[in-house]
Design a protein around this motif. Structure first.
Motif, PDB file in Angstrom:
ATOM      1  N   ALA A  77       0.842  -1.202   0.000  1.00  0.00           N
ATOM      2  CA  ALA A  77       0.000   0.000   0.000  1.00  0.00           C
ATOM      3  C   ALA A  77       0.875   1.249   0.000  1.00  0.00           C
ATOM      4  O   ALA A  77       0.595   2.233  -0.697  1.00  0.00           O
ATOM      5  N   LYS A  78       1.965   1.205   0.769  1.00  0.00           N
ATOM      6  CA  LYS A  78       2.888   2.341   0.821  1.00  0.00           C
ATOM      7  C   LYS A  78       3.523   2.591  -0.542  1.00  0.00           C
ATOM      8  O   LYS A  78       3.600   3.740  -1.004  1.00  0.00           O
ATOM      9  N   ALA A 128      -7.654  -4.058  12.465  1.00  0.00           N
ATOM     10  CA  ALA A 128      -7.623  -4.780  11.197  1.00  0.00           C
ATOM     11  C   ALA A 128      -7.488  -3.860   9.991  1.00  0.00           C
ATOM     12  O   ALA A 128      -7.215  -4.324   8.878  1.00  0.00           O
ATOM     13  N   ALA A 129      -7.655  -2.553  10.180  1.00  0.00           N
ATOM     14  CA  ALA A 129      -7.766  -1.632   9.044  1.00  0.00           C
ATOM     15  C   ALA A 129      -6.515  -1.633   8.171  1.00  0.00           C
ATOM     16  O   ALA A 129      -6.599  -1.692   6.936  1.00  0.00           O
ATOM     17  N   LEU A 130      -5.326  -1.553   8.773  1.00  0.00           N
ATOM     18  CA  LEU A 130      -4.101  -1.503   7.991  1.00  0.00           C
ATOM     19  C   LEU A 130      -3.880  -2.797   7.213  1.00  0.00           C
ATOM     20  O   LEU A 130      -3.404  -2.784   6.069  1.00  0.00           O
ATOM     21  N   ALA A 135      -3.991  -5.820   2.143  1.00  0.00           N
ATOM     22  CA  ALA A 135      -4.540  -6.927   1.364  1.00  0.00           C
ATOM     23  C   ALA A 135      -5.087  -6.426   0.034  1.00  0.00           C
ATOM     24  O   ALA A 135      -4.864  -7.040  -1.019  1.00  0.00           O
ATOM     25  N   ALA A 136      -5.778  -5.309   0.057  1.00  0.00           N
ATOM     26  CA  ALA A 136      -6.334  -4.745  -1.172  1.00  0.00           C
ATOM     27  C   ALA A 136      -5.228  -4.352  -2.140  1.00  0.00           C
ATOM     28  O   ALA A 136      -5.318  -4.594  -3.355  1.00  0.00           O
ATOM     29  N   ALA A 137      -4.154  -3.747  -1.609  1.00  0.00           N
ATOM     30  CA  ALA A 137      -3.023  -3.354  -2.459  1.00  0.00           C
ATOM     31  C   ALA A 137      -2.339  -4.589  -3.043  1.00  0.00           C
ATOM     32  O   ALA A 137      -1.998  -4.619  -4.237  1.00  0.00           O
ATOM     33  N   ALA A 144      -2.039 -13.291  -4.197  1.00  0.00           N
ATOM     34  CA  ALA A 144      -3.220 -13.928  -3.602  1.00  0.00           C
ATOM     35  C   ALA A 144      -3.169 -13.750  -2.089  1.00  0.00           C
ATOM     36  O   ALA A 144      -2.661 -14.603  -1.360  1.00  0.00           O
ATOM     37  N   ALA A 145      -3.671 -12.627  -1.600  1.00  0.00           N
ATOM     38  CA  ALA A 145      -3.624 -12.286  -0.171  1.00  0.00           C
ATOM     39  C   ALA A 145      -5.009 -12.451   0.447  1.00  0.00           C
ATOM     40  O   ALA A 145      -6.016 -12.121  -0.187  1.00  0.00           O
ATOM     41  N   GLN A 146      -5.037 -12.932   1.679  1.00  0.00           N
ATOM     42  CA  GLN A 146      -6.300 -13.134   2.381  1.00  0.00           C
ATOM     43  C   GLN A 146      -6.198 -12.622   3.807  1.00  0.00           C
ATOM     44  O   GLN A 146      -5.165 -12.781   4.459  1.00  0.00           O
ATOM     45  N   VAL A 147      -7.282 -12.022   4.298  1.00  0.00           N
ATOM     46  CA  VAL A 147      -7.343 -11.576   5.684  1.00  0.00           C
ATOM     47  C   VAL A 147      -8.112 -12.618   6.486  1.00  0.00           C
ATOM     48  O   VAL A 147      -9.187 -13.061   6.081  1.00  0.00           O
TER      49      VAL A 147
END
Length: 485
Positions: A77-78, A128-130, A135-137, A144-147
């Motif tokens: 994200a950064k 959980a926000a960060l 995950a979205a980034a 393939a990222a999952q929370v």
């Protein structure tokens, strides 16, 4: 103090450089980045020599937690916000290829190095926000990222965790030892001067068409000016027996942050990090031991060690040409605590540039880049640290009396009219050293956890007798006097 890797692998030894030699490529520094670079260059038809000032894998590589992963804390994200989607995708693709690069190399050569496929997790016990943002980034960049809301085996509940699948862990020294068998290596050979395509050492000169700096921190100040855009940090690890198994590899994003991974019968618990030269109070190992006792009361400490990492202002390593004025020099530095994956990225990138398999330049990793938005804050902090510590050398406080320096402690004392650093060991013996870093003159500070003198400006380290442990300094500090109790 010995790492688990050192205790469970006998590394090969090599003779010093026998005199002047010529080669196609010279790689300076026989840690993971240097070994991989030399291996790829040799495999792709370039006669290559690997030089090491001390022992192979005797620096950062022996202290790694040995995670091979494209999950580099909250990075994606950064990167998308500061350097843009295209550059962030280059970073992503290079690190995904690096994981596969290890996997393919190990399988093709049948290397027994405890390679284990694992999931990598970032976790938070607070928010959980960060992690959702990361995950979205990551997904936008093709990962393939999952929370999730749990990590099996952790000794506490998490608010959220971000999982990357198909990552890995391994035994770094067993892997490196397998590659070294096919390389031309000279140990105990320190490069003291570079003259374009000649590396001058204390054993002779190496003449090479291309020269790679894989020394963790570049030691040639000009050109490049890496001392102005790179600092170093330390972190600490315990290896625990009789602790439960943890699912995958986990790293906390909260403060304080702790990491977890298993290796055979051991659990590796890491954390308690700090900027090199900023641990005068000590207690980092004790912090980890307190947490280990609280979380795993039946566990037993088997090994403990520390590691040092180079940090760039924009969180992206320097990989590529050392300087535009030195077209035959290359550099790999600033791996941001992700040295195993970044070593493979660096090796592939530099080897491709030297052999012509890639276009000139290293894209997002180019050492000649300037990411103002991503770098400004850290550059300002680093500059402030350097100025502050140079001032300490010029305007020193009055020295302590030697009697005030207790066993196991250090201080600045007056010795024959000069202010010097002194360390008194538990037996009462005193060791007096100069405390001006030979790199650029910053005031050294004592780290009681490791009994070392450290430079807060650029991260050089020396033992209490003055022997150089980590660069960019290239010489010892002076042991002025040693006094037995």
């Amino acid at each position: 103090m010995q790492s688990l890797w050192e205790a469970t692998c006998n590394m090969p030894s090599f003779d010093p450089l026998p005199g002047d030699i010529r080669t196609d490529a010279l790689v300076i520094g026989a840690g993971m980045a240097g070994i991989l670079t030399a291996y790829l260059l040799q495999s792709w038809g370039r006669k290559t020599v690997l030089l090491e000032a001390n022992r192979v894998c005797g620096g950062v590589t022996k202290g790694t937690t040995a995670k091979v992963t494209s999950q580099h804390n909250l990075i994606y994200a950064k990167l998308m916000e500061t350097i843009g989607l295209r550059a962030a995708r280059q970073y992503t693709d290079a690190n995904e290829r690096a994981v596969e690069g290890y996997r393919s190399l190990i399988r093709a050569n049948g290397i027994d190095c405890e390679w284990e496929e694992q999931s990598a997790y970032l976790y938070s016990v607070k928010d959980a926000a960060l992690l959702q943002k990361e995950a979205a980034a990551a997904k936008k960049l093709g990962i393939a990222a999952q929370v999730t809301d749990r990590i099996g085996g952790l000794p506490f509940a998490v608010k959220a965790a971000l999982r990357f699948e198909n990552q890995a862990q391994f035994h770094p020294l067993k892997f490196a030892a397998a590659l070294l068998k096919d390389l031309t290596v000279y140990e105990q050979t320190r490069v003291t001067e570079l003259k374009d395509q000649e590396a001058v050492t204390d054993r002779g000169s190496v003449f090479a068409k291309d020269i790679v700096f894989a020394t963790h921190y570049p030691f040639v100040n000009v050109p490049g000016f890496y001392f102005a855009r790179l600092h170093q940090e330390r972190s600490y690890v315990l290896a625990l027996r009789d602790a439960p198994k943890v699912e995958g590899m986990a790293l906390g994003i909260d403060s304080p942050s702790y990491s977890f991974r298993n290796s055979g019968d051991y659990l590796l618990l890491g954390g308690a990090g700090h900027r090199t030269g900023e641990n005068q109070a000590g207690g980092r190992y004790e912090e980890l031991r307190r947490q280990a006792k609280a979380w795993y009361p039946d566990a037993k400490e088997a090994y403990y060690w520390s590691a040092q990492d180079g940090i760039t202002p924009d969180a992206v390593p320097y990989i590529g040409r050392y300087s535009s004025s030195r077209p035959h020099w290359y550099v790999a530095a600033g791996f941001q605590k992700w040295g195993m994956t970044s070593s493979m990225v660096a090796a592939r990138t530099i080897a491709e540039m030297i052999t012509g398999k890639a276009n000139d330049g290293a894209g997002v990793f180019s050492p000649q880049r300037l990411h103002v938005a991503a770098s400004a804050k850290v550059l300002a902090e680093d500059t402030g640290k350097a100025v502050s510590n140079l001032a300490k050398e010029i305007f020193k406080a009055p020295p302590q009396a030697l009697l005030d320096v207790l066993p196991g402690k250090s201080g600045i004392v007056d010795y024959e009219g000069e202010k010097v650093g002194v360390y008194r060991n538990e037996e009462g013996d005193c060791f007096y050293v100069t405390t001006r870093c030979p790199h650029l003159g910053c005031q050294l500070a004592f780290n009681p956890d490791e009994r070392t003198w450290e430079c807060p400006c650029h991260g050089s380290r020396f033992d209490y007798r003055g022997k150089l442990l980590d660069g960019p300094a290239q010489t010892d500090i002076t042991l002025v006097f040693a006094e037995e109790a």
